[in-house]
Design a protein around this motif. Structure first.
Motif, PDB file in Angstrom:
ATOM      1  N   GLY A  64       0.781  -1.225   0.000  1.00  0.00           N
ATOM      2  CA  GLY A  64       0.000   0.000   0.000  1.00  0.00           C
ATOM      3  C   GLY A  64       0.807   1.267   0.000  1.00  0.00           C
ATOM      4  O   GLY A  64       0.240   2.369   0.026  1.00  0.00           O
ATOM      5  N   ASN A  65       2.143   1.149  -0.031  1.00  0.00           N
ATOM      6  CA  ASN A  65       3.012   2.318   0.095  1.00  0.00           C
ATOM      7  C   ASN A  65       3.493   2.776  -1.281  1.00  0.00           C
ATOM      8  O   ASN A  65       4.247   2.072  -1.954  1.00  0.00           O
ATOM      9  N   ASP A  66       3.080   3.964  -1.679  1.00  0.00           N
ATOM     10  CA  ASP A  66       3.470   4.493  -2.989  1.00  0.00           C
ATOM     11  C   ASP A  66       4.963   4.770  -3.093  1.00  0.00           C
ATOM     12  O   ASP A  66       5.508   4.837  -4.201  1.00  0.00           O
ATOM     13  N   ASP A  67       5.633   4.959  -1.963  1.00  0.00           N
ATOM     14  CA  ASP A  67       7.068   5.229  -1.982  1.00  0.00           C
ATOM     15  C   ASP A  67       7.890   3.962  -2.204  1.00  0.00           C
ATOM     16  O   ASP A  67       9.096   4.038  -2.440  1.00  0.00           O
ATOM     17  N   ARG A  68       7.260   2.800  -2.105  1.00  0.00           N
ATOM     18  CA  ARG A  68       8.000   1.550  -2.239  1.00  0.00           C
ATOM     19  C   ARG A  68       7.678   0.806  -3.537  1.00  0.00           C
ATOM     20  O   ARG A  68       8.582   0.283  -4.193  1.00  0.00           O
TER      21      ARG A  68
END
Length: 374
Positions: free
Chosen positions: A278-282
């Protein structure tokens, strides 16, 4: 792979700091000084710092050699090729002579007094593992308490994991644990290559320990949002997490095949995967579906026959969607949950012209429908 060690010593310190170094010249001096700066003679004599230059492409190698000059308790290990965080820690561990070892990442730092406090607790309790509290420090200076920090409260004396099972839910990193070196050798634990290397290392430490000491004090500052940090880098290497959890369950099945323990680890694993997916940075959006499918595969593969403790609320709903391999429903829930969060943030501000008053109702309806699928 190791090209040399600077500043040899034959003494046996109480505590060895192992600091892997790669591409952090802007932060390196702060890290080193936070460990060695301001110590009394006795505390300085009780520690050593083993810094590992993991073939850093910047000036870190020169900075380490300069810093070690004239400091007998600083030693530098130089690697001829870049091997990554886990294997660099292993290289430093092989050179460390202390009774205890503390793995500190070179873009992080320790608050004043942390080293003295840790040394005192090690002398008092002689634990297998000493757990420490930490703060997350964002680029704008904002400090954030970790969601698991409350689990460190009210443990004045050494315990086992059976006595305090909630300690397994403390953040599973290497840097918030000080470990007895002989205990590491007894468990035959070392870091594996790849990202998420802390997973099959940190959990076994707590599972195998007979004496866990808990220091309810912030002794570590964890830098957030640094360019190049794993948690801030979109990459397919986040898929490394699957191999690391496979290693963890293989270790548990071999050394501690306890159904309740396995169920707890299963919950932690699925929750961790959901943080990553769910993490856009990953994860880039085009990788999200494939990652979710792998999570569902691990759900089926490692699901305890007796079941497991699912979280409440939206996190528990996400677990159920993973169990059904329902990616489209997960995407809809994620979108609805984020939209609801944005709307909550807008309530304090005047509604923009042309705003659709039905948007909030649509979010609520989507969430209710998805909850019904659980």
């Amino acid at each position: 792979m190791v090209s040399g060690v600077v500043t040899e010593s034959t003494r046996t310190p109480l505590l060895s700091f192992v600091v892997p170094v790669y591409g952090v010249e802007a932060y390196l001096y702060q890290c080193l000084e936070s460990i060695l700066g301001g110590l009394t003679g006795d505390d300085s004599d009780a520690i050593e710092l083993v810094a590992v230059d993991d073939a850093s492409p910047d000036r870190c190698g020169e900075m380490l050699e300069s810093y070690a000059a004239g400091r007998p308790n600083v030693r530098v290990v130089r690697l001829t090729r870049n091997v990554g965080l886990g294997l660099a820690r292993n290289a430093g561990l092989e050179q460390a002579r202390g009774r205890y070892v503390w793995f500190v990442d070179s873009d992080d730092w320790l608050p004043p007094g942390a080293v003295t406090t840790v040394l005192a607790r090690l002398r008092r309790d002689e634990p297998d593992v000493l757990l420490l509290d930490h703060l997350r420090v964002h680029e704008n200076g904002r400090l954030e308490v970790d969601a698991s920090s409350h689990l460190l409260r009210g443990v004045p004396d050494p315990v086992t994991l059976d006595e305090r099972p909630e300690l397994l839910r403390v953040q599973h990193t290497a840097w918030n644990k000080v470990v007895r070196r002989d205990f590491l050798d007894e468990l035959d634990l070392r870091f594996h290559p790849g990202w998420y290397e802390d997973i099959p290392f940190s959990h076994p430490l707590l599972i195998g320990a007979e004496r866990i000491s808990v220091l309810d004090q912030v002794c570590y500052r964890y830098r957030q949002g640094r360019l190049g940090a794993i948690t801030s880098t979109r990459s397919g290497r986040h898929f490394d997490a699957f191999a690391q959890y496979e290693r963890l369950f293989e270790w548990v099945d071999t050394h501690h095949p306890d159904p309740e323990l396995r169920a707890t680890l299963f919950t932690l694993m699925i929750s961790h995967y959901l943080v990553v997916v769910g993490n856009d940075d990953r994860l880039h959006p085009h990788l999200r579906r494939a990652f979710f499918r792998r999570v569902a595969e691990h759900y089926r593969r490692f699901l305890p026959p007796e079941g497991y403790p699912q979280p409440d609320g939206v996190p528990g709903l996400k677990h159920r969607l993973v169990g059904r391999n329902s990616y489209l429903a997960y995407v809809a829930l994620r979108r609805a949950h984020r939209m609801a969060g944005r709307l909550r943030g807008q309530r304090a501000a005047p509604a923009p012209a042309g705003a659709d008053p039905a948007a909030g109702r649509e979010v609520a309806e989507q969430s209710t429908a998805l909850a019904g699928q659980g």
